[in-house]
Design a protein around this motif. Sequence first.
Motif, PDB file in Angstrom:
ATOM      1  N   THR A   7      -6.016  -0.380  -3.321  1.00 13.13           N
ATOM      2  CA  THR A   7      -5.529  -0.384  -1.940  1.00 13.13           C
ATOM      3  C   THR A   7      -6.638   0.052  -0.985  1.00 13.13           C
ATOM      4  O   THR A   7      -6.841  -0.553   0.075  1.00 13.13           O
ATOM      5  CB  THR A   7      -4.313   0.548  -1.793  1.00 13.13           C
ATOM      6  N   VAL A  49      -5.543  -4.746   4.294  1.00 11.10           N
ATOM      7  CA  VAL A  49      -4.267  -4.036   4.158  1.00 11.10           C
ATOM      8  C   VAL A  49      -3.424  -4.272   5.400  1.00 11.10           C
ATOM      9  O   VAL A  49      -2.227  -4.532   5.330  1.00 11.10           O
ATOM     10  CB  VAL A  49      -4.496  -2.527   3.932  1.00 11.10           C
ATOM     11  N   GLY A  93       0.812  -1.209   0.000  1.00 12.10           N
ATOM     12  CA  GLY A  93       0.000   0.000   0.000  1.00 12.10           C
ATOM     13  C   GLY A  93       0.842   1.253   0.000  1.00 12.10           C
ATOM     14  O   GLY A  93       0.618   2.176  -0.797  1.00 12.10           O
ATOM     15  N   THR A 108      -5.322   6.870   0.412  1.00  8.99           N
ATOM     16  CA  THR A 108      -5.398   6.510  -1.007  1.00  8.99           C
ATOM     17  C   THR A 108      -6.650   7.068  -1.669  1.00  8.99           C
ATOM     18  O   THR A 108      -6.616   7.466  -2.836  1.00  8.99           O
ATOM     19  CB  THR A 108      -5.346   4.984  -1.191  1.00  8.99           C
TER      20      THR A 108
END
Length: 237
Positions: free
Chosen positions: A67, A76, A24, A90
């Motif tokens: 992500t 994640v 990520g 993100t």
Amino acid sequence: MFINAMKSKKSLNLSVDPIGIILGISIILIWALSLYVLLKWDFDYTNPLVLFGILIQTHLYTGLFITAHDAMHGTVSKNRKINKILGQITLVLFAFNSYNRLLYKHHDHHKFVASEDDPDYHESGNFWIWYWNFIKKYTTLKQLILMTISLQLLRFVFPLENLLLFWILPGILSTSQLFYFGTYIPHKDGHEHGNKHKSGSLKKNHLWAFLSCYFFGYHYEHHDSPGVPWWRLWQMK
């Protein structure tokens, strides 16, 4: 909680730390570095690398959203705070999207897949009508205002043509990529697939599956094992 409820038995045995965090953060950093280089580039439109730069940035934009999508499924990081923070970062980078807003909509997509209560579904089956409704549903006035303000501020630092070509355009192309491979193709014949998830899936080709949408073309597999992160989704095929 939604994140815990969406995990399948298979996913419980998968370790998502620290690989999910590393991937990520890597996608965020590579996206940012690539964008900075492209925005500073004194390019010539005849240079074929211009197209390559657009495609790379589009793929990285898609990686940002994927992500965030994994964060919505809690894959994640096992640490819920880290998981949410990376999801929020993100999505902000992806045109100032709201993590909480998309979290609940995605929950509804999995719960009511290919039905009138599915926010990602459109009964017409028509690509353009469906895509237009998809964009309207997931784009807010606040996002448009923030993007406009950001563009005007960034013009003081970078050339406008670079911003339009390597920042704005890849973001738009990424939404098309995500919609086509992650929503339209898997669900356009939802009621004809004859499976419990009303989802289709790409034929097995891991390279194409990654390049097209980070393995989310394997969409039946995702709905069947929603707790499996994108980088292990190919193993479910």
